[in-house]
Design an enzyme around this catalytic site. Structure first.
Site, PDB file in Angstrom:
ATOM      1  N   ASP A  65       0.881  -1.091   0.180  1.00  0.00           N
ATOM      2  CA  ASP A  65       0.126  -0.009  -0.026  1.00  0.00           C
ATOM      3  C   ASP A  65       0.819   1.358  -0.186  1.00  0.00           C
ATOM      4  O   ASP A  65       0.328   2.385  -0.409  1.00  0.00           O
ATOM      5  CB  ASP A  65      -0.893  -0.021   1.308  1.00  0.00           C
ATOM      6  CG  ASP A  65      -0.127  -0.204   2.669  1.00  0.00           C
ATOM      7  OD1 ASP A  65       1.138  -0.243   2.576  1.00  0.00           O
ATOM      8  OD2 ASP A  65      -0.793  -0.384   3.411  1.00  0.00           O
ATOM      9  N   HIS A  66       2.220   1.122   0.345  1.00  0.00           N
ATOM     10  CA  HIS A  66       2.990   2.546   0.627  1.00  0.00           C
ATOM     11  C   HIS A  66       3.571   2.879  -0.849  1.00  0.00           C
ATOM     12  O   HIS A  66       3.505   3.885  -1.185  1.00  0.00           O
ATOM     13  CB  HIS A  66       4.030   2.170   1.591  1.00  0.00           C
ATOM     14  CG  HIS A  66       3.554   2.307   3.016  1.00  0.00           C
ATOM     15  ND1 HIS A  66       2.611   1.526   3.473  1.00  0.00           N
ATOM     16  CD2 HIS A  66       3.737   3.333   4.113  1.00  0.00           C
ATOM     17  CE1 HIS A  66       2.427   1.695   4.733  1.00  0.00           C
ATOM     18  NE2 HIS A  66       2.915   2.766   5.029  1.00  0.00           N
ATOM     19  N   ASP A 120       3.884  -1.296  11.518  1.00  0.00           N
ATOM     20  CA  ASP A 120       3.467  -0.079  10.949  1.00  0.00           C
ATOM     21  C   ASP A 120       2.867   0.586  12.303  1.00  0.00           C
ATOM     22  O   ASP A 120       2.266  -0.067  12.973  1.00  0.00           O
ATOM     23  CB  ASP A 120       2.534   0.005   9.902  1.00  0.00           C
ATOM     24  CG  ASP A 120       2.169   1.384   9.389  1.00  0.00           C
ATOM     25  OD1 ASP A 120       2.716   1.441   8.174  1.00  0.00           O
ATOM     26  OD2 ASP A 120       1.288   2.066  10.003  1.00  0.00           O
ATOM     27  N   ARG A 380      -0.591  12.749  10.142  1.00  0.00           N
ATOM     28  CA  ARG A 380       0.857  13.403  10.590  1.00  0.00           C
ATOM     29  C   ARG A 380       1.118  14.474  10.040  1.00  0.00           C
ATOM     30  O   ARG A 380       0.870  14.591   8.591  1.00  0.00           O
ATOM     31  CB  ARG A 380       1.867  12.159  10.535  1.00  0.00           C
ATOM     32  CG  ARG A 380       1.981  11.182  11.296  1.00  0.00           C
ATOM     33  CD  ARG A 380       3.210  10.158  11.467  1.00  0.00           C
ATOM     34  NE  ARG A 380       2.917   9.299  12.362  1.00  0.00           N
ATOM     35  CZ  ARG A 380       3.365   7.850  12.214  1.00  0.00           C
ATOM     36  NH1 ARG A 380       3.606   7.524  11.313  1.00  0.00           N
ATOM     37  NH2 ARG A 380       3.151   7.163  13.449  1.00  0.00           N
ATOM     38  N   SER A 542       6.809   7.152  12.846  1.00  0.00           N
ATOM     39  CA  SER A 542       6.771   5.855  12.070  1.00  0.00           C
ATOM     40  C   SER A 542       7.606   4.763  12.897  1.00  0.00           C
ATOM     41  O   SER A 542       8.533   5.281  13.742  1.00  0.00           O
ATOM     42  CB  SER A 542       7.208   6.090  10.756  1.00  0.00           C
ATOM     43  OG  SER A 542       7.738   4.803  10.408  1.00  0.00           O
ATOM     44  N   ARG A 544       9.416   2.761  11.229  1.00  0.00           N
ATOM     45  CA  ARG A 544      10.385   2.257  10.419  1.00  0.00           C
ATOM     46  C   ARG A 544      11.702   1.815  11.249  1.00  0.00           C
ATOM     47  O   ARG A 544      12.196   2.670  11.711  1.00  0.00           O
ATOM     48  CB  ARG A 544      10.560   3.221   9.327  1.00  0.00           C
ATOM     49  CG  ARG A 544      11.088   4.664   9.751  1.00  0.00           C
ATOM     50  CD  ARG A 544      10.724   5.624   8.695  1.00  0.00           C
ATOM     51  NE  ARG A 544       9.366   5.844   8.315  1.00  0.00           N
ATOM     52  CZ  ARG A 544       9.168   6.986   7.821  1.00  0.00           C
ATOM     53  NH1 ARG A 544       9.925   7.966   7.534  1.00  0.00           N
ATOM     54  NH2 ARG A 544       7.737   7.129   7.532  1.00  0.00           N
TER      55      ARG A 544
HETATM   56  C1  MIC Z   1       4.143   6.251   8.177  1.00  0.00           C
HETATM   57  O1  MIC Z   1       2.996   6.703   8.457  1.00  0.00           O
HETATM   58  O2  MIC Z   1       5.000   6.933   8.629  1.00  0.00           O
HETATM   59  C2  MIC Z   1       4.363   5.001   7.738  1.00  0.00           C
HETATM   60  C3  MIC Z   1       4.987   5.036   6.340  1.00  0.00           C
HETATM   61  O3  MIC Z   1       2.972   4.322   7.506  1.00  0.00           O
HETATM   62  C4  MIC Z   1       5.162   4.314   8.724  1.00  0.00           C
HETATM   63  C5  MIC Z   1       6.048   2.914   8.318  1.00  0.00           C
HETATM   64  C6  MIC Z   1       6.974   3.187   7.269  1.00  0.00           C
HETATM   65  O4  MIC Z   1       7.663   4.061   7.515  1.00  0.00           O
HETATM   66  O5  MIC Z   1       7.066   2.220   6.494  1.00  0.00           O
HETATM   67  C7  MIC Z   1       4.460   3.890  10.280  1.00  0.00           C
HETATM   68  O6  MIC Z   1       3.751   4.569  10.465  1.00  0.00           O
HETATM   69  O7  MIC Z   1       4.975   3.191  10.777  1.00  0.00           O
HETATM   70 FE1  SF4 Z   2       0.045   4.644   5.178  1.00  0.00          FE
HETATM   71 FE2  SF4 Z   2       1.150   5.426   7.344  1.00  0.00          FE
HETATM   72 FE3  SF4 Z   2      -0.098   7.025   5.956  1.00  0.00          FE
HETATM   73 FE4  SF4 Z   2      -1.400   5.182   7.144  1.00  0.00          FE
HETATM   74  S1  SF4 Z   2      -0.100   6.954   8.272  1.00  0.00           S
HETATM   75  S2  SF4 Z   2      -1.748   6.003   5.154  1.00  0.00           S
HETATM   76  S3  SF4 Z   2      -0.231   3.752   7.055  1.00  0.00           S
HETATM   77  S4  SF4 Z   2       1.553   6.093   5.206  1.00  0.00           S
END
Ligand code: MIC
Ligand code: SF4
Length: 650
Positions: A65-66, A120, A380, A542, A544
């Site tokens: 999805d990313h 995630d 965010r 995140s 990550r």
């Molecule tokens: C995000 O919202 O920052 C992400 C991308 O979903 C991350 C995961 C990632 O960095 O792959 C998260 O929230 O954990």
């Molecule tokens: Fe995707 Fe993270 Fe954004 Fe949710 S917050 S839509 S999991 S990138």
């Protein structure tokens, strides 16, 4: 008679070791896991490195999805690896286009009372259906797939009593924004949030999921709603009524802290630039010109969210001053909107339709113009996350977003001059799981596809006895994992650590000067050890694990901060970086980038659990001072750090 909360009930069914005392280390059994592609590649490489043939959970799902832009071959290479490794290891694969992991999991797999661990940070979305759903680094999720319990501190429980009922134009998003105003993004590490009270039954499961989703921004381990008639109805409409169990707190259950929110008194709110807890009312912000509106993300792109947007846009046109983009949360949502005509209303109003996925939320396109305001229904708004330096991103409800799209400015939707549309959740959701690929019962013969951009997890050495540290960077409060390890255009390098490591702390690099990566490698290659100095809430955001793996690859051995967020602290441990905290916060001011920090006999001191640990700060001007360092590590954490990371522990 025990008076238990929902959190306590689920934990008592899942604890495999440890004491149920707040702050004490416990290990819990994980029933389900989820991964997404940006963290998933590393998680499955780690699972492979553990030599696991088949996952041992009740259910594991791998979502894509990313990384869907496919600018260059890297994304598709990742997808092929993920699809084949899922088949080989017994994991369901959700194909690109099927939707955002949290939304799809809620629709198709979430089960009240079960535990879910996801790579995630917004995994707690499924708390909306009464799951204990926790975000973690990829390695912790790989360990759960390998059948190991998840280690965490037994939580403090924040009870949130909801009373009343939301007024027209006020949304679930406003409830969680209110929570962020009350609790802020700091100081909630080690807590879980549990909602209760008469207001709960007025909220549908997708509304609850908006609230538990953005609970991640509070920094809590997870948030959870009871499982009641509303949950049952949702599951039945998803054709999964048999998964329902009732789950509620006992009368007079006790919480460590109590918050009360009267839903009837709430007004539309926004999180202003550039922190999810910078809350102001829409009434105060009304009139600010808006250049861009985006509706989507795992927080706010359910069928009901987009239906209300469609109803507001129906027969109207968006302002010529804004662009409006919409990314539906799942294929289920998109197809339902397409079939009932709502999608046509959205298109006719002038919206640009994006595919079902994370898209702009993670900086995959739609960066706003310089010096313009962007309104997003996301969770965010950290500086630069949109892909534009100096961005001004506001986080709002779908109702407020649609109002701004119509008027070109921040607008209280109640002042639009038309009545609140009567939009309900669907009577039945459209069920079509054809984009989920079920693994064969024995995956041994499946060939795992590894194109050339698929790397392997980097190896680390055991922790040295003396840290001959150099402070490679000193950062301030609330440094997020987006700051440490940017996503956006760099996201495609998630399965290639040497390439991705080049942009660690990119936002802090100064033109014409060596980058963080170059400075760290110079220290590493000269036989020294890199140290990062942070302030409060270091590592928020995140999950990550790249924010630990890439610094590890660059030779970072220790972080010293005032407070470190939960998931990031666990990731640092998993990759052999010691997460220290200042025993005396005033020491933060004494340190500058380029100073040396020497910690002698560290292995022995950690093994003996000596606290505080004394380090010598050697300033660039030749002066010296002693600084004292604390750490909050379990015996198992120490074992992992001494070995140089979890993959080195047999
Ligand atoms: C995000 O919202 O920052 C992400 C991308 O979903 C991350 C995961 C990632 O960095 O792959 C998260 O929230 O954990
Ligand atoms: Fe995707 Fe993270 Fe954004 Fe949710 S917050 S839509 S999991 S990138």
């Amino acid at each position: 008679m025990a008076k238990n909360t929902v959190v306590q009930k689920i934990l008592s069914n899942h604890i495999v070791s440890g004491n149920a005392v707040a702050g004490e280390p416990v290990a819990i059994r994980i029933d389900q896991t989820l991964t997404q592609d940006a963290t998933g590649t590393m998680a499955y490489l780690e699972l492979e490195a553990m030599g696991i043939d088949k996952v041992k959970t009740e259910l594991s799902v791998s979502y894509v999805d990313h990384n869907m832009m496919q600018n260059g071959p890297e994304n598709r290479n990742d997808h092929l690896y993920l699809q084949s490794v899922a088949a080989a290891k017994g994991v369901i694969f959700s194909r690109p286009g099927n939707g955002i992991c949290h939304q799809v999991h809620l629709e198709r797999f979430g089960v009240p009372g079960k535990t879910l661990l996801g790579s995630d940070s917004h995994t707690p979305t499924n708390g909306g259906i009464g799951m204990m759903a926790i975000g973690a680094g990829g390695l912790d999720v790989a360990l759960a797939m390998a059948g190991q319990p998840f280690r965490m501190a037994y939580p403090k429980i924040i009870g949130v009593k909801l009373t009343g009922r939301l007024s027209p134009w006020v949304a679930a998003k406003d409830i969680i924004l209110k929570m962020l105003e009350i609790l802020t993004t700091k100081g909630n590490v080690g807590c879980m949030v549990e909602y209760f009270g008469p207001g709960v039954k007025t909220l549908t499961v997708p509304q609850r999921a908006t609230i538990t989703n953005m609970g991640a921004e509070l920094g809590v381990t997870c948030s959870i709603f009871p499982s009641d008639e509303m949950t049952k109805e949702f599951l039945e409409k998803q054709g999964r009524g048999e998964s329902w169990v009732e789950l509620k707190a006992d009368d007079d259950a006790e919480y460590d802290k109590l918050v009360e929110i009267d839903l009837s008194a709430l007004k539309p709110l926004a999180a202003c630039p550039s922190s999810p807890d910078n809350i102001r009312s829409i009434a105060e912000l009304a009139g600010i010109p808006v250049g861009q509106v985006i509706i989507g993300s795992c927080t706010n792109s359910s069928y009901r969210d987009l239906s209300i947007v469609a109803a507001m846009l129906r027969g109207r046109k968006i302002s010529p001053d804004v662009t409006l983009a919409i990314a539906p949360g799942s294929r289920q949502v998109l197809e339902m909107l397409a079939r009932n005509g709502s999608l046509a209303d959205i298109i006719s109003a002038g919206a640009r339709i994006l595919e079902s996925g994370c898209g702009p939320c993670i900086g995959q396109g739609q960066s706003p113009a310089n010096d313009t305001v962007t309104l997003r229904t996301f969770n965010r708004n950290f500086p630069g996350r949109t892909g534009t330096k100096g961005d001004q991103a506001y986080l709002v409800s779908p109702e407020v977003a649609a109002a701004a799209a119509l008027t070109g400015k921040i607008t209280d939707p109640a002042t639009l001059g038309f009545p609140y549309p009567d939009v309900r959740d669907a009577d039945k959701f459209l069920i079509d799981d054809s984009m989920m690929i079920t693994p064969p019962c024995c995956g041994r013969s499946v060939e795992i596809i590894r194109k050339k951009t698929i790397g392997s997890p980097p190896v680390n050495q055991a922790l040295p006895d003396t840290i001959n540290g150099t402070v490679v960077i000193k950062v301030g409060d609330k440094t997020s994992t987006d700051d440490i390890m940017p996503a956006g255009v760099h996201l495609k390098h998630r399965s290639n650590i040497p390439e991705y490591a080049k942009v660690v702390f990119e936002r802090f690099n100064e033109e014409g000067k060596p980058t963080f990566a170059q400075r760290a490698m110079a220290v590493r290659d000269a036989g020294g050890h890199g140290v990062i100095v942070g302030r409060d809430s270091y590592g928020q955001g995140s999950s990550r694990e790249h924010a630990a793996i890439c610094p590890m690859y660059l030779g970072i051995k220790a972080l010293i901060a005032m407070a470190v967020e939960r998931i990031h602290a666990a990731n640092l441990v998993n990759f052999g970086i010691v997460p220290f905290t200042f025993a005396d916060k005033a020491d933060y001011d004494k340190i500058e980038q380029g100073d040396s920090i020497v910690i002698e006999g560290l292995r022995e001191k950690l093994a003996k659990k000596e606290t505080p640990i004394c380090a010598v700060l050697k300033k660039k001007d030749g002066s010296q001072a002693e600084i004292k360092l604390n750490y909050h590590l379990s015996d198992e954490d120490i074992r992992i750090i001494l070995a140089g990371g979890r993959l080195n522990v047999k």
